[in-house]
Scaffold this motif. Sequence first.
Motif, PDB file in Angstrom:
ATOM      1  N   CYS A 111      71.649  14.343  54.335  1.00 35.96           N
ATOM      2  CA  CYS A 111      73.041  14.716  54.036  1.00 35.96           C
ATOM      3  C   CYS A 111      73.748  13.635  53.219  1.00 35.96           C
ATOM      4  O   CYS A 111      74.441  13.936  52.236  1.00 35.96           O
ATOM      5  CB  CYS A 111      73.800  14.980  55.333  1.00 35.96           C
ATOM      6  SG  CYS A 111      73.276  16.462  56.213  1.00 35.96           S
ATOM      7  N   ALA A 128      68.607  12.664  64.984  1.00 35.49           N
ATOM      8  CA  ALA A 128      69.126  13.293  63.770  1.00 35.49           C
ATOM      9  C   ALA A 128      69.117  12.344  62.586  1.00 35.49           C
ATOM     10  O   ALA A 128      69.851  12.545  61.612  1.00 35.49           O
ATOM     11  CB  ALA A 128      70.554  13.800  64.021  1.00 35.49           C
ATOM     12  N   LEU A 182      68.110  13.969  59.240  1.00 34.93           N
ATOM     13  CA  LEU A 182      69.181  14.854  58.784  1.00 34.93           C
ATOM     14  C   LEU A 182      70.335  14.047  58.213  1.00 34.93           C
ATOM     15  O   LEU A 182      70.913  14.408  57.174  1.00 34.93           O
ATOM     16  CB  LEU A 182      69.668  15.716  59.956  1.00 34.93           C
ATOM     17  CG  LEU A 182      70.829  16.672  59.662  1.00 34.93           C
ATOM     18  CD1 LEU A 182      70.436  17.681  58.597  1.00 34.93           C
ATOM     19  CD2 LEU A 182      71.275  17.387  60.939  1.00 34.93           C
TER      20      LEU A 182
END
Length: 229
Positions: free
Chosen positions: A82, A75, A78
């Motif tokens: 973010c 991740a 991601l």
Amino acid sequence: MNRPKGTPIPAQKVPHTSARKRPGYEAALLAGLVPAALATWLCVARLDIPVARFVWRALYANKAWAHYTSTLPDALLLLVACVSAASYALFRQRISRHGIDAAALSYKMLAIAAPAAFAAKALLKPVFGRINTREWLMAPQEYGFQWFGADGRHSGFPSGHMVVVTAMAAVVWRFHPRCRPACLALLLLLALALIATDYHFLSDVIAGAYAGLVVEAVTWRTAGRGPAP
């Protein structure tokens, strides 16, 4: 002087916080290149294989551990997206209300350092072309570096997670001295997790941490002074 309600506060000089008073930091980082390189070389030559094999024997004999760690999602992209989006939004909100202060600058640094670190690891991995630890366990004869010859199996050096998280932690370390113990604990736990799951060799983690510090220092030098990203 009274200011009409709702009028943004103009950008001001960033106060002399601990973020600006770090004499010799870049010099110390440069001086640390030789020890970091020596430590990385020592691990490649002497420690990476014994540590990886120890982890495999001690932890992967447990089927539950092997199953859990083999299904962990990646991740990192991601996380970078973010952190960058949230930091940029906080930066814009902060300067509209308070101008350029230390808090705004810290948000700006995070918004830039996270994707910069991700780009740095993406550029470095193909250069070194080192096999991933798990792939090496299935093909021990491939231990080493394949310079400029990386593929999906040869993308272990440096650790991308270590590069990105170290860069972000270094920003927090710079602007929030009270959070430094937490930053150090986070990095140590991440390093242990990457090694204990056989995702990376010890040298991958050391090189990734140093690269993350360099990314943060370069980001501060190039983008840590102006009013907007």
